[in-house]
Write a protein that holds these residues in place. Sequence first.
Motif, short mmCIF file in Angstrom:
data_model
loop_
_atom_site.label_atom_id
_atom_site.label_comp_id
_atom_site.label_asym_id
_atom_site.label_seq_id
_atom_site.Cartn_x
_atom_site.Cartn_y
_atom_site.Cartn_z
N HIS A 1 0.83 -1.21 0.00
CA HIS A 1 0.00 0.00 0.00
C HIS A 1 0.87 1.26 0.00
O HIS A 1 0.53 2.24 -0.65
CB HIS A 1 -0.93 -0.02 1.22
CG HIS A 1 -1.92 1.11 1.25
ND1 HIS A 1 -2.86 1.32 0.28
CD2 HIS A 1 -2.11 2.08 2.17
CE1 HIS A 1 -3.59 2.37 0.59
NE2 HIS A 1 -3.15 2.85 1.73
N ARG B 1 -8.52 0.45 2.85
CA ARG B 1 -7.40 1.38 2.67
C ARG B 1 -7.94 2.63 1.98
O ARG B 1 -8.83 2.56 1.13
CB ARG B 1 -6.29 0.75 1.83
CG ARG B 1 -5.68 -0.50 2.45
CD ARG B 1 -5.01 -0.19 3.77
NE ARG B 1 -4.68 -1.40 4.49
CZ ARG B 1 -3.48 -1.64 5.02
NH1 ARG B 1 -2.51 -0.76 4.92
NH2 ARG B 1 -3.27 -2.74 5.67
N PHE C 1 -7.13 6.41 -0.08
CA PHE C 1 -6.15 7.08 -0.93
C PHE C 1 -6.85 8.18 -1.73
O PHE C 1 -8.08 8.20 -1.85
CB PHE C 1 -5.47 6.08 -1.86
CG PHE C 1 -6.41 5.31 -2.73
CD1 PHE C 1 -6.69 5.72 -4.03
CD2 PHE C 1 -7.03 4.16 -2.26
CE1 PHE C 1 -7.58 5.02 -4.82
CE2 PHE C 1 -7.91 3.44 -3.06
CZ PHE C 1 -8.19 3.88 -4.35
N THR D 1 -1.36 7.53 -0.58
CA THR D 1 -1.84 6.74 0.55
C THR D 1 -2.20 7.69 1.68
O THR D 1 -1.41 8.56 2.03
CB THR D 1 -0.74 5.77 1.01
OG1 THR D 1 -0.45 4.88 -0.05
CG2 THR D 1 -1.15 5.02 2.25
#
Length: 127
Positions: free
Chosen positions: A36, A72, A74, A81
């Motif tokens: 990531h 996650r 972004f 990130t």
Amino acid sequence: MAKDYKGGCLCGNIRFTATGKPLNPHTCSCTMCQRHSGSLSQVWVEFERQQVIWDGPGGKPKLWRSSEYSSRSFCNECGSTLGAIDDAPIIALVVGAFDTPNRLELMPKSHSYVSKKPKWWHVEVTP
């Protein structure tokens, strides 16, 4: 008075303000964090969900479901990130996205998945 911690993505589209006490500042070398972030280890700090406001022109970050309990985050413009948004009331932000990442209270106190870091790389975390 509660402290504010501001940050955002590389292009400035996604901005955040986290208010209050940072929780669980740590580094992680798991494979997911490595991929990531594109680095050997990621530096994280957590805040209660209600303590984080997405206040940039792009609003909330784009999400990708990475596990049974977390996504996650972004920037959908530059790809930076920003962190992980858990199903639990926690938002973990990457310390590199903060405007002032050198603040002492953001210093990692532990390291997760030490076994996944390259053997040649030495990380020293002091309490």
